[in-house]
Scaffold this motif. Structure first.
Motif, short mmCIF file in Angstrom:
data_model
loop_
_atom_site.label_atom_id
_atom_site.label_comp_id
_atom_site.label_asym_id
_atom_site.label_seq_id
_atom_site.Cartn_x
_atom_site.Cartn_y
_atom_site.Cartn_z
N ASN A 1 27.02 45.38 -17.50
CA ASN A 1 25.89 44.79 -16.78
C ASN A 1 26.33 43.56 -15.99
N ASP A 2 27.37 43.74 -15.16
CA ASP A 2 27.99 42.58 -14.52
C ASP A 2 28.13 42.73 -13.01
N LEU A 3 27.36 43.62 -12.40
CA LEU A 3 27.47 43.80 -10.95
C LEU A 3 26.58 42.81 -10.21
N VAL A 4 27.12 42.27 -9.14
CA VAL A 4 26.37 41.37 -8.27
C VAL A 4 26.53 41.85 -6.84
N GLU A 5 25.70 41.34 -5.98
CA GLU A 5 25.71 41.77 -4.58
C GLU A 5 26.71 40.95 -3.78
N GLU A 6 27.52 41.64 -2.99
CA GLU A 6 28.47 40.97 -2.10
C GLU A 6 28.07 41.28 -0.66
N ARG A 7 27.97 40.25 0.16
CA ARG A 7 27.62 40.45 1.56
C ARG A 7 28.88 40.77 2.36
N LEU A 8 28.83 41.86 3.11
CA LEU A 8 29.96 42.27 3.94
C LEU A 8 29.78 41.88 5.40
N GLY A 9 28.58 41.54 5.76
CA GLY A 9 28.28 41.22 7.15
C GLY A 9 26.79 41.37 7.37
N PRO A 10 26.34 41.22 8.58
CA PRO A 10 24.90 41.34 8.87
C PRO A 10 24.33 42.67 8.40
N GLY A 11 23.42 42.61 7.43
CA GLY A 11 22.75 43.82 6.96
C GLY A 11 23.60 44.73 6.10
N ARG A 12 24.80 44.29 5.70
CA ARG A 12 25.69 45.14 4.91
C ARG A 12 26.05 44.45 3.60
N THR A 13 25.83 45.14 2.50
CA THR A 13 26.17 44.60 1.19
C THR A 13 26.78 45.71 0.33
N ARG A 14 27.38 45.31 -0.77
CA ARG A 14 27.85 46.26 -1.78
C ARG A 14 27.82 45.56 -3.13
N MET A 15 27.85 46.34 -4.19
CA MET A 15 27.85 45.80 -5.53
C MET A 15 29.28 45.68 -6.04
N VAL A 16 29.63 44.49 -6.54
CA VAL A 16 30.96 44.24 -7.08
C VAL A 16 30.82 43.56 -8.44
N VAL A 17 31.92 43.53 -9.18
CA VAL A 17 31.92 42.84 -10.47
C VAL A 17 31.83 41.34 -10.22
N ASP A 18 30.95 40.69 -10.94
CA ASP A 18 30.77 39.24 -10.82
C ASP A 18 32.12 38.55 -11.00
N PRO A 19 32.59 37.80 -9.99
CA PRO A 19 33.90 37.14 -10.10
C PRO A 19 34.03 36.23 -11.31
N THR A 20 32.91 35.71 -11.82
CA THR A 20 32.99 34.78 -12.95
C THR A 20 33.32 35.47 -14.26
N VAL A 21 33.21 36.82 -14.31
CA VAL A 21 33.48 37.52 -15.57
C VAL A 21 34.53 38.62 -15.42
N ARG A 22 35.12 38.74 -14.24
CA ARG A 22 36.07 39.83 -14.00
C ARG A 22 37.22 39.84 -15.00
N ASP A 23 37.74 38.67 -15.32
CA ASP A 23 38.89 38.61 -16.22
C ASP A 23 38.51 38.94 -17.66
N LYS A 24 37.23 38.76 -18.02
CA LYS A 24 36.81 38.93 -19.41
C LYS A 24 36.22 40.31 -19.69
N HIS A 25 35.88 41.07 -18.67
CA HIS A 25 35.31 42.40 -18.86
C HIS A 25 36.39 43.42 -18.54
N ILE A 26 36.94 44.02 -19.59
CA ILE A 26 38.18 44.79 -19.46
C ILE A 26 37.96 46.24 -19.89
N VAL A 27 38.29 47.16 -18.99
CA VAL A 27 38.29 48.59 -19.33
C VAL A 27 39.68 48.94 -19.82
N VAL A 28 39.77 49.46 -21.03
CA VAL A 28 41.05 49.86 -21.62
C VAL A 28 41.07 51.38 -21.71
N ILE A 29 42.00 52.01 -21.01
CA ILE A 29 42.14 53.47 -21.04
C ILE A 29 43.30 53.81 -21.95
#
Length: 498
Positions: A164-192
């Motif tokens: 539950n860590d996705l936030v909105e990133e603005r790419l430009g006028p009217g363009r966004t995408r969902m990315v992992v919140d930079p404040t928790v990227r290092d602590k939320h780890i997928v281990v395969i």
């Protein structure tokens, strides 16, 4: 197979091309400032270098004098790369020339915190919010079958829900995408946790199944910023390529990455064609190591893993492994060079491959660590947490990831029990149906056969990524369905006396 190979080569060339200017190591991604002199929220300005030959690059200049320019170069969504350029090749340097959109998480109006989609699952609500969180999922069974595109996409969707860590990133006028919140990227780890490999009968060609899964990893790791760690017990043939996509690889004590087949055995009857195809396969393979940031050593390692005629020797210099693909002289051996793989010919042939395996390089835990492919050894989750530096405060999350792959495998097995051309239940049923009797009975029989054909086609569509990626089998089934329809039309016409 040739069509898929050529497609894979093109993909590798396109992916590798932006990295050809890299001269030094990777750095952490640069985050957009939320406020600054002359910068809008979520926007930053990059420097631009224009070369005499017309090329341009953009990034952040960190050093510049009369002889060189050192900058963190930005390539799309890749991590910025520290690169040094010769000043004599540069026409112009422009400071703060390009404005780019950066990560600007949507904020709650009252709390000021980044807003996220969804809610954490009930099992994970009591997890310490400051703890590092591990999403550990098992890759087991046949790689490319039990581990395939559909369950992999579903797994990453479950990762997003679990963290539950996705936030909105603005790419430009009217363009966004969902990315992992930079404040928790290092602590939320997928281990395969990998204990998988492609069908040994396909040997090195399993690389193309890895190529089918690679874009999904790029989407989540590069575009979305998801941290992924590979934990190796067994990564065989096609599965041996995926760990190269991450800079964080750990081995179990008995873990290994290897190929069961030897590209030297590739034979079409034309030596020149063989050599070209072997070279093409290796070009695709090397692309994984280059994409993962392992540098030129990755190509030497992968070549030695794939082809028994390739020598690989190494020694440590300044704390780093130095590799060469040549037979060492006695003097080199005295200087500390070690043989990792030999030519496999004559006196160097492995007499007992089960015991003496160095005609081709097998990466075990020790060799992988020695060659900087692995960051360490971990036999338990506790060991892995220690290696990751989170042993003081971490939580293993509850999730559906492993169940997703298990359900997919069960559904595939059930489908094969129905549609296997040799003994599938649907084909046995088709063989029992006789088109005979009066017109109504013949019509009913053809209807049953057509319905069974449609069931087979439906399963091939459901598992197209495994069974029918080019649609050829479904096209053959369509021919059978058309034949049934034509027979029925002719029968109907005969009944009407046409």
């Amino acid at each position: 197979m040739l069509k898929r190979m050529l497609t894979g080569i093109l993909a590798a060339v396109l992916m590798v091309a932006p990295m050809t200017a890299v001269t030094v190591g990777l750095s952490a991604p640069v985050r957009a400032s939320e406020s600054g002199d002359g910068e809008k929220d979520g926007e930053k300005k990059l420097d631009q270098v224009i070369f005499l030959d017309g090329r341009t690059v953009q990034g952040e200049i960190i050093e510049m004098d009369d002889s060189r320019v050192v900058m963190m170069v930005h390539f799309g969504n890749f991590a910025p790369v520290r690169t040094t350029y010769n000043r004599a090749e540069i026409l112009e340097v422009k400071r703060d020339a390009i404005a780019v959109a950066g990560a600007a998480p949507a904020r709650d109006q009252q709390t000021g915190r980044a807003t996220r989609r969804g809610q954490p699952s009930g099992e994970n609500r009591d997890v310490d919010p400051d703890a590092a969180k591990l999403y550990i999922v098992d890759f087991e069974g046949l790689f490319g079958v039990q581990v395939s595109e559909t369950p992999l996409r579903q797994m990453f969707e479950d990762v997003d829900r679990t963290f539950n860590d996705l936030v909105e990133e603005r790419l430009g006028p009217g363009r966004t995408r969902m990315v992992v919140d930079p404040t928790v990227r290092d602590k939320h780890i997928v281990v395969i946790r990998m204990n998988t490999g492609t069908d040994p009968r396909f040997g090195f060609q399993g690389i193309f199944r890895a190529g089918d899964l690679r874009p999904i990893f790029f989407e989540n790791m590069r575009d979305k910023g998801r941290r992924v760690v590979f934990w190796i017990e067994e990564a065989r043939d096609g599965a041996a390529f995926l760990p190269w996509l991450s800079q964080e690889v750990y081995f179990k004590r008995d873990g290994r990455m290897w190929f069961t087949s030897d590209l030297e055995d590739f034979a079409t009857g034309d030596d020149m064609v063989d050599e070209k195809l072997i070279g093409a396969n290796l070009a695709v393979a090397r692309g994984y190591g280059i994409e993962g940031g392992y540098g030129e050593n990755a190509g030497l390692i992968i070549d030695a893993m794939a082809r028994s005629s390739n020598w690989l020797i190494f020694r440590m210099e300044g704390g780093r492994p130095v590799l060469r693909n040549q037979q060492p002289t006695p003097q080199m051996l005295e200087q500390g060079w070690m043989i990792l793989s030999d030519s496999g010919k004559g006196e160097f042939e492995d007499k007992n491959p089960m015991r003496d395996f160095n005609d081709r390089l097998l990466l075990d835990a020790d060799r992988a660590y020695m060659l900087n492919v692995s960051k360490g050894q971990a036999d338990s989750v506790e060991d892995l947490a220690f290696e990751l530096g989170i042993q003081r405060n971490y939580a293993v999350m509850e999730h559906r990831g492993t169940r997703i792959f298990k359900d997919w495998a069960d559904q595939f097995e059930n489908a094969m029990s129905q549609i296997n051309p040799r003994d599938g239940s649907i084909w046995r049923e088709v063989a029992r149906i006789q088109v005979q009797g009066d017109y109504r009975e013949r019509t009913r029989a053809r209807g049953r056969i057509k319905n069974l054909y449609l069931q087979v086609r439906s399963q091939y569509t459901r598992f197209a990524e495994i069974l029918d990626p080019d649609g050829g089998t479904r096209a053959q089934i369509d021919v059978l369905i058309d034949r049934i329809d034509r027979e029925q039309q002719l029968d109907r016409a005969a009944q009407r006396g046409v």
